[in-house]
Design a protein around this motif. Structure first.
Motif, PDB file in Angstrom:
ATOM      1  N   VAL A 105      -6.712 -41.075  25.292  1.00 50.68           N
ATOM      2  CA  VAL A 105      -7.419 -40.901  24.017  1.00 50.68           C
ATOM      3  C   VAL A 105      -6.431 -40.592  22.892  1.00 50.68           C
ATOM      4  CG1 VAL A 105      -9.045 -39.395  22.800  1.00 50.68           C
ATOM      5  CG2 VAL A 105      -9.600 -40.263  25.057  1.00 50.68           C
ATOM      6  N   LEU A 106      -5.443 -39.750  23.156  1.00 49.33           N
ATOM      7  CA  LEU A 106      -4.481 -39.393  22.122  1.00 49.33           C
ATOM      8  C   LEU A 106      -3.693 -40.606  21.652  1.00 49.33           C
ATOM      9  CD1 LEU A 106      -3.060 -37.125  20.491  1.00 49.33           C
ATOM     10  CD2 LEU A 106      -1.387 -37.075  22.317  1.00 49.33           C
ATOM     11  N   LEU A 107      -3.172 -41.396  22.577  1.00 52.75           N
ATOM     12  CA  LEU A 107      -2.387 -42.560  22.178  1.00 52.75           C
ATOM     13  C   LEU A 107      -3.259 -43.609  21.504  1.00 52.75           C
ATOM     14  CD1 LEU A 107       0.624 -42.852  22.425  1.00 52.75           C
ATOM     15  CD2 LEU A 107       0.247 -44.445  24.277  1.00 52.75           C
ATOM     16  N   LYS A 108      -4.461 -43.795  21.991  1.00 51.33           N
ATOM     17  CA  LYS A 108      -5.365 -44.770  21.376  1.00 51.33           C
ATOM     18  C   LYS A 108      -5.705 -44.361  19.944  1.00 51.33           C
ATOM     19  CE  LYS A 108      -9.316 -47.581  22.430  1.00 51.33           C
ATOM     20  NZ  LYS A 108      -8.653 -48.858  22.443  1.00 51.33           N
ATOM     21  N   GLN A 109      -6.033 -43.110  19.727  1.00 50.84           N
ATOM     22  CA  GLN A 109      -6.362 -42.630  18.391  1.00 50.84           C
ATOM     23  C   GLN A 109      -5.137 -42.659  17.478  1.00 50.84           C
ATOM     24  OE1 GLN A 109      -9.424 -41.396  17.076  1.00 50.84           O
ATOM     25  NE2 GLN A 109     -10.198 -42.478  18.865  1.00 50.84           N
ATOM     26  N   TRP A 110      -3.996 -42.258  18.007  1.00 55.00           N
ATOM     27  CA  TRP A 110      -2.782 -42.196  17.196  1.00 55.00           C
ATOM     28  C   TRP A 110      -2.322 -43.579  16.756  1.00 55.00           C
ATOM     29  CZ3 TRP A 110       2.732 -42.655  18.660  1.00 55.00           C
ATOM     30  CH2 TRP A 110       3.581 -42.251  17.629  1.00 55.00           C
ATOM     31  N   LEU A 111      -2.307 -44.514  17.698  1.00 52.47           N
ATOM     32  CA  LEU A 111      -1.836 -45.869  17.358  1.00 52.47           C
ATOM     33  C   LEU A 111      -2.860 -46.651  16.538  1.00 52.47           C
ATOM     34  CD1 LEU A 111       0.105 -46.947  20.549  1.00 52.47           C
ATOM     35  CD2 LEU A 111       1.000 -46.131  18.375  1.00 52.47           C
ATOM     36  N   ASN A 112      -4.139 -46.448  16.780  1.00 44.16           N
ATOM     37  CA  ASN A 112      -5.159 -47.121  15.971  1.00 44.16           C
ATOM     38  C   ASN A 112      -5.179 -46.582  14.551  1.00 44.16           C
ATOM     39  OD1 ASN A 112      -5.939 -48.849  17.959  1.00 44.16           O
ATOM     40  ND2 ASN A 112      -7.720 -47.657  18.579  1.00 44.16           N
TER      41      ASN A 112
END
Length: 117
Positions: A105-112
């Motif tokens: 979730v962190l990487l998905k939110q950060w990169l999006n």
């Protein structure tokens, strides 16, 4: 980043209930080491390496996680720390799953959030 906060807070609440149900002391030095190692392994290897980027194959990642967890258990055995109970194993599985969900979730939110669309 609200979703990351929700995952972390919900995970902490569930961790509290798991620790109370199994009568584990989460602030013991050994439990902090166990929990931290399992959470970071799930966060980095499973959450980021497998589920988000797909750079690591699931079979290899599971073998790597098993090797890291087994190495920690062997290290504890040599220091006469008893961590081979059913409750601690369930706690460890929860920490791996929570770490992998948080990493994904962190990487998905950060990169999006960084990509202009």
């Amino acid at each position: 980043m609200k979703l990351v906060g929700i995952v972390v807070i919900a995970g902490l609440i569930l961790l509290y209930f798991i620790d109370m149900a199994f009568k584990l002391n989460p602030f013991n030095v050994e439990m902090v080491i166990h929990s931290g190692l399992r959470f970071l392994t799930g966060f980095l290897v499973l959450g980021i390496g497998v589920f988000y980027t797909g750079k690591i194959k699931l079979k290899f990642a599971l073998a790597l996680v098993l090797a890291l967890v087994l190495a920690d258990d062997i290290w504890d055995y040599t220091r006469d720390v008893n961590s081979f109970s059913f409750e601690v194993m369930l706690h460890s599985i929860y920490m791996l799953l929570w770490g992998s969900l948080t990493g994904y979730v962190l990487l998905k939110q950060w990169l999006n959030g960084r990509r202009p669309e």
